[in-house]
Design a protein around this motif. Structure first.
Motif, PDB file in Angstrom:
ATOM      1  N   GLY A   1       0.844  -1.181   0.000  1.00  0.00           N
ATOM      2  CA  GLY A   1       0.000   0.000   0.000  1.00  0.00           C
ATOM      3  C   GLY A   1       0.881   1.233   0.000  1.00  0.00           C
ATOM      4  N   ALA A   2       0.277   2.399  -0.026  1.00  0.00           N
ATOM      5  CA  ALA A   2       1.068   3.628   0.018  1.00  0.00           C
ATOM      6  C   ALA A   2       1.757   3.790   1.367  1.00  0.00           C
ATOM      7  CB  ALA A   2       0.195   4.833  -0.285  1.00  0.00           C
ATOM      8  N   ASN A   3       1.189   3.207   2.407  1.00  0.00           N
ATOM      9  CA  ASN A   3       1.731   3.369   3.760  1.00  0.00           C
ATOM     10  C   ASN A   3       1.939   2.037   4.474  1.00  0.00           C
ATOM     11  OD1 ASN A   3      -0.574   5.838   3.494  1.00  0.00           O
ATOM     12  ND2 ASN A   3       1.535   6.443   3.919  1.00  0.00           N
ATOM     13  N   SER A   4       1.915   0.936   3.723  1.00  0.00           N
ATOM     14  CA  SER A   4       1.992  -0.361   4.389  1.00  0.00           C
ATOM     15  C   SER A   4       2.579  -1.428   3.484  1.00  0.00           C
ATOM     16  CB  SER A   4       0.598  -0.797   4.849  1.00  0.00           C
ATOM     17  OG  SER A   4      -0.248  -0.999   3.731  1.00  0.00           O
ATOM     18  N   LEU A   5       3.066  -2.488   4.122  1.00  0.00           N
ATOM     19  CA  LEU A   5       3.525  -3.692   3.452  1.00  0.00           C
ATOM     20  C   LEU A   5       3.121  -4.884   4.309  1.00  0.00           C
ATOM     21  CD1 LEU A   5       7.164  -2.588   2.544  1.00  0.00           C
ATOM     22  CD2 LEU A   5       5.399  -3.163   0.854  1.00  0.00           C
ATOM     23  N   ILE A   6       2.756  -5.986   3.663  1.00  0.00           N
ATOM     24  CA  ILE A   6       2.544  -7.239   4.382  1.00  0.00           C
ATOM     25  C   ILE A   6       3.855  -8.019   4.343  1.00  0.00           C
ATOM     26  CG2 ILE A   6       1.332  -9.448   4.370  1.00  0.00           C
ATOM     27  CD1 ILE A   6      -1.124  -7.982   3.380  1.00  0.00           C
ATOM     28  N   LEU A   7       4.356  -8.406   5.512  1.00  0.00           N
ATOM     29  CA  LEU A   7       5.634  -9.100   5.648  1.00  0.00           C
ATOM     30  C   LEU A   7       5.372 -10.539   6.081  1.00  0.00           C
ATOM     31  CD1 LEU A   7       7.597  -6.330   7.593  1.00  0.00           C
ATOM     32  CD2 LEU A   7       7.238  -6.547   5.119  1.00  0.00           C
ATOM     33  N   TRP A   8       6.179 -11.462   5.563  1.00  0.00           N
ATOM     34  CA  TRP A   8       5.941 -12.894   5.787  1.00  0.00           C
ATOM     35  C   TRP A   8       7.251 -13.605   6.085  1.00  0.00           C
ATOM     36  CZ3 TRP A   8       7.893 -17.378   3.993  1.00  0.00           C
ATOM     37  CH2 TRP A   8       7.154 -18.560   4.184  1.00  0.00           C
ATOM     38  N   THR A   9       7.160 -14.611   6.938  1.00  0.00           N
ATOM     39  CA  THR A   9       8.238 -15.585   7.098  1.00  0.00           C
ATOM     40  C   THR A   9       7.652 -16.833   7.734  1.00  0.00           C
ATOM     41  OG1 THR A   9      10.535 -15.923   7.795  1.00  0.00           O
ATOM     42  CG2 THR A   9       9.043 -14.921   9.398  1.00  0.00           C
TER      43      THR A   9
ATOM     44  N   ASP B   1      10.462 -11.207  16.564  1.00  0.00           N
ATOM     45  CA  ASP B   1      10.478  -9.762  16.354  1.00  0.00           C
ATOM     46  C   ASP B   1      10.581  -9.458  14.865  1.00  0.00           C
ATOM     47  OD1 ASP B   1      10.501  -9.463  19.098  1.00  0.00           O
ATOM     48  OD2 ASP B   1      12.672  -9.200  19.219  1.00  0.00           O
ATOM     49  N   TRP B   2      10.049  -8.326  14.460  1.00  0.00           N
ATOM     50  CA  TRP B   2      10.214  -7.873  13.088  1.00  0.00           C
ATOM     51  C   TRP B   2      10.588  -6.396  13.085  1.00  0.00           C
ATOM     52  CZ3 TRP B   2       6.976  -3.943  11.506  1.00  0.00           C
ATOM     53  CH2 TRP B   2       5.786  -3.767  12.240  1.00  0.00           C
ATOM     54  N   GLU B   3      11.359  -6.015  12.074  1.00  0.00           N
ATOM     55  CA  GLU B   3      11.853  -4.639  11.959  1.00  0.00           C
ATOM     56  C   GLU B   3      11.794  -4.185  10.511  1.00  0.00           C
ATOM     57  OE1 GLU B   3      15.328  -4.711  15.430  1.00  0.00           O
ATOM     58  OE2 GLU B   3      15.857  -5.196  13.346  1.00  0.00           O
ATOM     59  N   VAL B   4      11.538  -2.894  10.329  1.00  0.00           N
ATOM     60  CA  VAL B   4      11.568  -2.261   9.012  1.00  0.00           C
ATOM     61  C   VAL B   4      12.455  -1.032   9.108  1.00  0.00           C
ATOM     62  CG1 VAL B   4      10.224  -1.202   7.153  1.00  0.00           C
ATOM     63  CG2 VAL B   4       9.228  -3.062   8.518  1.00  0.00           C
TER      64      VAL B   4
ATOM     65  N   VAL C   1       4.295 -16.640   9.585  1.00  0.00           N
ATOM     66  CA  VAL C   1       4.123 -15.335  10.217  1.00  0.00           C
ATOM     67  C   VAL C   1       3.716 -14.342   9.143  1.00  0.00           C
ATOM     68  CG1 VAL C   1       5.271 -13.455  11.443  1.00  0.00           C
ATOM     69  CG2 VAL C   1       5.865 -15.824  11.966  1.00  0.00           C
ATOM     70  N   LYS C   2       2.674 -13.586   9.420  1.00  0.00           N
ATOM     71  CA  LYS C   2       2.252 -12.540   8.499  1.00  0.00           C
ATOM     72  C   LYS C   2       1.892 -11.316   9.321  1.00  0.00           C
ATOM     73  CE  LYS C   2      -1.085 -13.795   5.727  1.00  0.00           C
ATOM     74  NZ  LYS C   2      -1.895 -14.246   4.556  1.00  0.00           N
ATOM     75  N   VAL C   3       2.613 -10.217   9.092  1.00  0.00           N
ATOM     76  CA  VAL C   3       2.343  -8.987   9.822  1.00  0.00           C
ATOM     77  C   VAL C   3       2.149  -7.851   8.823  1.00  0.00           C
ATOM     78  CG1 VAL C   3       3.661  -9.717  11.845  1.00  0.00           C
ATOM     79  CG2 VAL C   3       4.796  -8.397  10.060  1.00  0.00           C
ATOM     80  N   VAL C   4       1.412  -6.851   9.240  1.00  0.00           N
ATOM     81  CA  VAL C   4       1.205  -5.652   8.419  1.00  0.00           C
ATOM     82  C   VAL C   4       2.038  -4.531   9.020  1.00  0.00           C
ATOM     83  CG1 VAL C   4      -0.450  -4.038   7.456  1.00  0.00           C
ATOM     84  CG2 VAL C   4      -1.128  -6.420   7.870  1.00  0.00           C
ATOM     85  N   ALA C   5       3.053  -4.112   8.296  1.00  0.00           N
ATOM     86  CA  ALA C   5       3.870  -2.973   8.724  1.00  0.00           C
ATOM     87  C   ALA C   5       3.203  -1.702   8.221  1.00  0.00           C
ATOM     88  CB  ALA C   5       5.286  -3.100   8.165  1.00  0.00           C
TER      89      ALA C   5
ATOM     90  N   TYR D   1      13.713  -1.948   3.928  1.00  0.00           N
ATOM     91  CA  TYR D   1      14.329  -3.233   4.232  1.00  0.00           C
ATOM     92  C   TYR D   1      13.671  -3.781   5.494  1.00  0.00           C
ATOM     93  CZ  TYR D   1      17.799  -1.685   0.863  1.00  0.00           C
ATOM     94  OH  TYR D   1      18.410  -1.240  -0.275  1.00  0.00           O
ATOM     95  N   TYR D   2      13.457  -5.087   5.531  1.00  0.00           N
ATOM     96  CA  TYR D   2      12.792  -5.692   6.680  1.00  0.00           C
ATOM     97  C   TYR D   2      13.463  -7.020   7.031  1.00  0.00           C
ATOM     98  CZ  TYR D   2      10.508  -8.667   3.173  1.00  0.00           C
ATOM     99  OH  TYR D   2      10.280  -9.550   2.149  1.00  0.00           O
ATOM    100  N   ARG D   3      13.282  -7.448   8.274  1.00  0.00           N
ATOM    101  CA  ARG D   3      13.840  -8.721   8.717  1.00  0.00           C
ATOM    102  C   ARG D   3      13.090  -9.186   9.961  1.00  0.00           C
ATOM    103  NH1 ARG D   3      19.754  -6.701  11.124  1.00  0.00           N
ATOM    104  NH2 ARG D   3      18.926  -5.441  12.848  1.00  0.00           N
TER     105      ARG D   3
END
Length: 686
Positions: free
Chosen positions: A174-182, A191-194, A219-223, A233-235
């Motif tokens: 999205g313009a202000n978001s990303l869905i992150l997966w692992t 923990d997750w970081e952007v 794992v699925k989170v919305v940053a 960058y995310y991890r």
């Protein structure tokens, strides 16, 4: 192995040594007296230097160690380490390391990450805490840390023990978001970081989440709170301090932004036992890509004996030993995704770009359909209720696992899944992702015995069709390009009439439906009324610049969306060899670009000779003058460039997907459509 500080200092001759010697080991820079061994800080630094040889255009690195204080076999003196570089980009580098029967990825991030020449020279960091400097044929490798020094050169021998065995992914930007997966192997907190830079010096978002078995430990989170049109960058990190690969993804521009250009990779159809995912590998190496559009058949449900290349299977590219079945159960589908996501090429591509995806049929099973979207009356060519249970259960299982494993907004109800959605890229384009498989599709017709013009036969559910027409109407005047990402071929695709099935007395004038040999009723040709509803809306609302992106058919096409009509079938009855008279009727509604498969076979599987394939391609154009380009036998992908003035598709075909080391490709074709026009023009291949 754990470091015994006292034993290490003694082995290096540093116990009781002067500060100059200890500083050389610890980089402390201190000039005071050496502390007693009992007071040695927990953090130690190791360093190795030597010669670097780069060969094969940066694909192979050879390190020769000339000076080292690393213990064990991490970087001993006079040792040589030969490294296969799997991917070299401006901000990252991936090494490939084989352990047993599997290849693992080691990732290096360039620091700083500003645009640089595409070279290995520079400063690099990896997730094990190693720092690597490469310059002018020399290298310096260092590590600072506490406790256990990672095993092997730069930690590569520990790759198989890392908890994030299926990599990372980002999607649905999205313009202000990303869905992150692992994914991890057990229930735990992660923990997750952007961050804006790959060294994570400045975090912009962070959080914690719990890994649960109910979602197969995915794992699925919305940053959220991100800025538009930015690369992040995310991890992920476990409580024990282990890091995942670092992913890289871009947010969408603001809806009102004037965007000068975007580049997409368009892919589909990746059968694991038919070849290596070299197309994914080559896309990952492209720094110009902004997003990846995956049009489905991300996995296949068959066994490799049912659907695979014997030569590839003989090389050991098989499904897991406990998953060499046609997948039906929840455990089956999950195991199939695990195998796919262990592939280094797919892992590298996911780590590089955000995905925008939809499914095709093989995420459930071949040629699936579901008229009411809830299972009743649904089924698939490759589903037998007598031996494989209720279709509704199998469909919901496939959808559930897709939802678990893909970086996509959660699908609320796997029994009635809604995957259609849109993405707005400023004023440049709106991408509308469709479901032409299990969200309201009727079973495809038998062209000989059923009327493919039947108005009651739907490809899209009424809900999805109404949504699509509404989105197209709203995009008119606000977005330059209206792009549809979907599964099956929309443009008409016909051949000569089947004379044996024709009435004895041919009609005069335009040929009636029963006279036309529609070649692919799996596509929109089998649902002519649904297609005409869409085309009529485009015409009536005067919607311009419609571009359809298609997968599914394992071949390459560039077409204009216009109806060809056979106008002299009588000639075929008396002189079948004479070229038929075909003309295009009605308006042109847009253009269609069809991406080839990543590995799944095309028509070369049934027309094995190149001359036969070429003849077939040319014959099809006689009956389909709206087709400007086709290739029926090559694997590959499409790169789509979108600017305010034009939309251009480039087809890249791979030399040999059965050879894991052959990543050669050729630019096979390039076509563009200009703003305000619905006609295709060939571009030079340069």
């Amino acid at each position: 192995m754990p470091i015994n500080r006292r034993a290490f200092l003694s082995r290096m001759g540093l116990a009781g040594a002067g500060v100059a010697t200890l500083a050389a080991c610890n980089d402390s820079g201190s000039s005071g007296a050496a502390p007693a061994t009992e007071n040695v800080p927990d953090v130690l630094t190791y360093r190795a230097t030597g010669r670097l040889q780069v060969s094969d255009a940066g694909r192979n690195l050879s390190f020769t160690v000339e000076d080292s204080n690393f213990p064990g076999d991490t970087a001993p003196l006079d040792a040589q380490f030969d490294i296969a570089v799997h991917g070299l980009m401006v901000d990252s580098m991936f090494w490939r390391h084989r352990v047993g029967e599997r290849d693992y990825l080691m990732q290096w991030l360039r620091v700083p990450a500003e645009k640089a020449a595409l070279t290995v020279d520079g400063q690099w960091l990896n997730s094990f805490g190693f720092q690597l400097t490469l310059s002018d044929g020399a290298f310096a490798l260092s590590w600072s840390g506490q406790g256990a020094l990672p095993n092997g050169f730069a930690g590569q021998d520990d790759l198989s023990e890392q908890p994030f065995q299926q990599g990372v992914a980002a999607g649905d930007p999205g313009a202000n978001s990303l869905i992150l997966w692992t994914r991890l192997a057990s229930a735990q907190q992660v923990d997750w970081e952007v961050a804006r830079t790959p060294d994570f010096a400045q975090l912009v978002a962070a959080g914690k989440t719990v890994v649960r078995s109910e979602a197969d430990y995915t794992v699925k989170v919305v940053a959220t709170g991100l800025e538009p049109d930015q690369t992040y960058y995310y991890r992920f990190q476990t409580a024990s301090g282990a890091y995942s690969l670092v992913g890289r993804a871009r947010t969408l521009p603001e809806a009102s932004a004037q965007v000068e250009g975007l580049t997409f990779a368009v892919v589909s159809c990746a059968s694991y036992p038919h070849g290596y995912f070299i197309g994914y590998r080559n896309i990952a190496r492209r720094d110009e890509i902004d997003f990846v559009i995956h049009l489905g058949d991300y996995i296949y449900e068959y066994t490799e004996a049912q659907y695979g290349n014997d030569a590839v299977v003989a090389q050991g590219r098989t499904y897991a030993s406990d998953n060499q079945v046609e997948i039906v159960t929840l455990q089956d589908y999950r195991a199939r995704y695990r195998r796919y996501r262990e592939d280094p090429d797919l892992q590298m591509l996911h780590a590089r770009f955000a995905f925008i995806t939809t499914w095709d049929d093989h995420e459930t099973t071949d040629n699936s359909f579901d008229p009411d979207g809830r299972g009743a009356g649904g089924g698939a060519v490759n589903h037998s209720p007598a031996t494989e249970g209720e279709w509704e259960i199998r469909k919901a299982t496939g959808v559930r696992v897709y939802n678990e494993w893909m970086p996509i907004a959660d699908i609320a109800d796997p029994f009635d899944p809604q995957i259609h959605r849109s993405f707005v890229f400023g004023r440049l384009l709106e991408l509308m992702m469709l479901d032409t498989r299990i969200g309201g599709r009727h079973q495809q017709p038998d062209i000989v015995h059923e009327d493919y013009h039947d108005a009651n036969r739907r490809l899209l559910s009424p809900l999805q069709e109404a949504w699509l027409l509404e989105r197209l109407g709203k995009a008119k005047g606000t977005r330059t390009w209206k792009v549809l990402g979907q599964q099956v071929m929309m443009a008409p695709f016909q051949g000569p009439p089947l004379l044996a099935e024709q009435p004895s007395s041919p009609p005069s004038g335009p040929v009636s439906p029963e006279w036309v040999n529609v070649l692919n009723t799996d596509g929109w040709d089998g649902y002519a009324a649904s297609r005409q509803t869409l085309w009529d809306a485009i015409e009536n609302l005067q919607i311009d610049n419609v571009v359809v992106l298609t997968g599914d058919i394992h071949t390459s096409w560039a077409m204009e969306l216009q109806q060809p009509v056979l106008v002299n079938a009588a000639v075929l009855n008396t002189n079948p060899g004479i070229e038929p008279l075909v003309e295009l009727q009605g308006p042109t509604y847009g253009v269609e670009f069809v991406t080839p498969s990543i590995t799944s076979p095309g028509l070369e599987a049934v027309v094995p000779f190149e001359t036969g394939i070429t003849a077939l391609e040319e014959t099809l154009k006689l009956y389909n003058p709206h087709i400007h380009y086709s290739n029926l036998s090559e694997r590959g992908y499409v790169v789509l460039e979108v600017t305010p003035t034009h939309c251009r598709a480039s087809w890249y075909h791979l030399r040999d997907v059965t050879d894991s080391e052959n990543d050669g490709e050729v630019l096979a074709a390039r076509y563009r459509v200009r703003n305000g026009e619905n006609s295709l023009q060939a571009d030079p291949l340069s």
